[in-house]
Enzyme design. Sequence first.
Site, PDB file in Angstrom:
ATOM      1  N   ARG A 175      49.519  30.106  42.404  1.00 44.87           N
ATOM      2  CA  ARG A 175      49.713  29.515  41.085  1.00 44.87           C
ATOM      3  C   ARG A 175      51.066  29.932  40.526  1.00 44.87           C
ATOM      4  NH1 ARG A 175      46.395  31.849  37.913  1.00 44.87           N
ATOM      5  NH2 ARG A 175      44.815  32.786  39.240  1.00 44.87           N
ATOM      6  N   LYS A 213      41.704  24.694  38.005  1.00 45.21           N
ATOM      7  CA  LYS A 213      42.176  25.549  36.927  1.00 45.21           C
ATOM      8  C   LYS A 213      42.886  24.769  35.815  1.00 45.21           C
ATOM      9  CE  LYS A 213      40.368  29.286  38.101  1.00 45.21           C
ATOM     10  NZ  LYS A 213      39.958  29.480  39.436  1.00 45.21           N
ATOM     11  N   CYS A 239      39.513  39.153  43.723  1.00 43.89           N
ATOM     12  CA  CYS A 239      38.875  40.431  43.399  1.00 43.89           C
ATOM     13  C   CYS A 239      37.393  40.426  43.757  1.00 43.89           C
ATOM     14  CB  CYS A 239      39.062  40.758  41.916  1.00 43.89           C
ATOM     15  SG  CYS A 239      40.768  41.096  41.493  1.00 43.89           S
ATOM     16  N   GLY A 240      37.007  39.597  44.721  1.00 49.70           N
ATOM     17  CA  GLY A 240      35.633  39.674  45.233  1.00 49.70           C
ATOM     18  C   GLY A 240      34.642  38.722  44.594  1.00 49.70           C
ATOM     19  N   THR A 250      34.155  35.340  45.123  1.00 54.21           N
ATOM     20  CA  THR A 250      33.470  34.479  46.097  1.00 54.21           C
ATOM     21  C   THR A 250      32.562  35.307  47.010  1.00 54.21           C
ATOM     22  OG1 THR A 250      35.301  32.941  46.014  1.00 54.21           O
ATOM     23  CG2 THR A 250      33.813  32.712  47.886  1.00 54.21           C
ATOM     24  N   SER A 251      33.028  36.478  47.443  1.00 53.62           N
ATOM     25  CA  SER A 251      32.184  37.248  48.353  1.00 53.62           C
ATOM     26  C   SER A 251      30.929  37.746  47.629  1.00 53.62           C
ATOM     27  CB  SER A 251      32.956  38.384  49.024  1.00 53.62           C
ATOM     28  OG  SER A 251      33.365  39.314  48.078  1.00 53.62           O
ATOM     29  N   ASN A 260      46.981  34.610  50.379  1.00 50.61           N
ATOM     30  CA  ASN A 260      46.253  33.659  49.527  1.00 50.61           C
ATOM     31  C   ASN A 260      45.833  32.407  50.319  1.00 50.61           C
ATOM     32  OD1 ASN A 260      45.171  32.843  47.031  1.00 50.61           O
ATOM     33  ND2 ASN A 260      47.038  31.741  46.453  1.00 50.61           N
ATOM     34  N   ARG A 309      40.120  44.736  39.466  1.00 56.59           N
ATOM     35  CA  ARG A 309      40.643  45.571  40.543  1.00 56.59           C
ATOM     36  C   ARG A 309      41.158  46.852  39.877  1.00 56.59           C
ATOM     37  NH1 ARG A 309      42.436  44.329  45.952  1.00 56.59           N
ATOM     38  NH2 ARG A 309      41.532  42.255  45.719  1.00 56.59           N
TER      39      ARG A 309
HETATM   40  C1  OXD Z   1      42.008  31.270  41.323  1.00 59.12           C
HETATM   41  C2  OXD Z   1      41.195  30.359  42.141  1.00 59.12           C
HETATM   42  O1  OXD Z   1      43.206  31.465  41.625  1.00 59.12           O
HETATM   43  O2  OXD Z   1      39.980  30.320  41.934  1.00 59.12           O
HETATM   44  O3  OXD Z   1      41.443  31.853  40.387  1.00 59.12           O
HETATM   45  O4  OXD Z   1      41.726  29.660  42.995  1.00 59.12           O
HETATM   46 MN    MN Z   2      39.346  31.400  40.223  1.00 57.94          MN
END
Ligand code: OXD
Ligand code: MN
Length: 625
Positions: free
Chosen positions: A88, A232, A275-276, A278-279, A388, A421
């Site tokens: 981004r 976003k 920072c975790g 999705t996991s 990324n 984090r």
């Molecule tokens: C972010 C994303 O950057 O979800 O937050 O892709």
């Molecule tokens: Mn996001």
Amino acid sequence: MALAPEEFLKDKLSPDAFSKLIRLQNQKLLEFISEFIKRCNPASVFVCTDDTEDIEYIRKCSLQNGEEKALAISGHTVHFDNYFDQARDKNHTAILLPDGRKLDEKISTMDRATGLADVQGIMQNIMKGKEMIVRFFCLGPNASPFSIPAVQITDSAYVAHSEDLLYRPGYREFLRLGNSARFFKFIHSQGELDERHTCKNLDQRRVYIDLEEETVYSANTQYGGNSIGLKKLAMRLAIHRASKEGWLTEHMLIMAIHGPAGRSTYFTGAFPSLCGKTSTAMLEGETIVGDDIAYLHKNDGEVRAVNVEKGIFGIIMGINSKDDPIQWNALHSPNEVIFSNILVTSELNAYWVGKDAEMPQKGENHSGEWWKGKQDNAGREIPASHPNARFTISLDTMQNLDKAAHDPAGVPISGIVYGGRDADTSVPVEEAFHWNHGIVIKGAALESETTAATLGKEGVRQFNPMSNLDFLSISIGNYVRINLDFGKDLKKFPTIFAVNYFLLDENGKFLNEKNDKKVWYRWMELRVNGEVETIETPTGRIPRYEDLKALFRSILDKDYTQSDYTKQFTVRIPENLSKIERIVDIYNDILDTPEEIFKELAAQKDRLQTAQKKYGDYITPQQLS
Ligand code: OXD
Ligand code: MN
């Protein structure tokens, strides 16, 4: 005399495209589309309905025009963004505000007229010789009071294809709503492309959010966080709209944690990018509703939430078969996946840093042809995949999709989790004392180190209220006030928690393993259901050793020692006091800070100082129990 939109479109579009638009009976939509056909001047326009053949056409285009390349596993493709377009772009993203209005210094804004002139100038003739795609989506479940219809115009089949995996279809939604649809509008162009089909004119990269018209402009970028309007970019529009209507748009996962006797308890969780989040949403044994963006409403005194999306644009670095079996399987099975900025071998196999497989010595990645040891212009080694690098996938094919994921009424939320984090301050899991304490101390005071999800330096500690700072389109004070007020007439309060997956010991070693979070969530699940007690500390309520020990044994088959517990859950008074100083300074500079923020921060400082006098700088849980 200028033609009316309908006349103009009839003249310009194929009969098929024209009839698809006219059927929607929405004058504003026709005006928007004709305005941008005039401005961007495409060679042709494809209007995509929810029908399979239309969607298939987009998939084919993304391969034919080289934006994506097929990989060895059926349905898998790879897309590359320009080497300098990997995240981004905060410096060229701005909220457009009229009459010299500004938000806080931390939120990038621009005079609306200046911004519109700039980006509309850049977009003049930008689609010359190309096909314009017009697609319709629904942000949130179909036919739901939560949801917002949206139209995306783009000249990138990759963007349109990604959105197909990530969002629910919207053509029928527009059809149902007709002229009453209050829709968001997104206009994107990747601009000129180079020989690798990546953006050439990065100096003209722009992401401008026009709140007044609920329209977002994105130009000369392909990276999903800048180009996928519904992600976003829509989030900024939704935060603004929600702030006027008394609901919340949050950077949150939604998931069900499965407690004893088949009980499902729904949580939301806000984490900065990388920072975790999705996991966590993908934890084995639990079920996912969403991994990134949530709309929260109050219904009869209860909080309910929906996933705005229906897919994942997830970070791939570190995904391995042991820690992330669900994602691993999805990334190795024949279904639709778009990989971006990974390493691809000549056999068309996908690799990324952290994959538990031997890394090939060469291939193609975000830097073009890659070999082990390849350096950038500054002499730094280029990793096999970008930190990324991402994968895009629909949740509909996943076994762990929660049964209520598409429920138009949303799911009832029992717990809200905030995490960043944080190397040195907060304990791994902790419950807030009450709503305002949680919103202020766990949410509004959140700090996190910067990551590769945005361009710029990594590892810098940054204030990031509710993990949502990058996406705010209203002032920070107003945003926190709305969160505080959201609790006012609740009959059932979700419990607020903080987690920290990144705590280090004095030697800079992580105090927890990646999957320890399974235990924290099961503990929170027991807690909101009143099944475990806590120990009260100056910063919140923490778990008791014996409860965690039992959970570590039953969930991870791990021996959790007293010494691990003590190291992880020791209250670090000096670090917590410094954090309060930093946060107070920040809120002192914000003009519309709600009083409650200072009140909660002062109360927390007082508790910390009282405990410091009694116990010293570092207080073990045993001293407090
Ligand atoms: C972010 C994303 O950057 O979800 O937050 O892709
Ligand atoms: Mn996001």
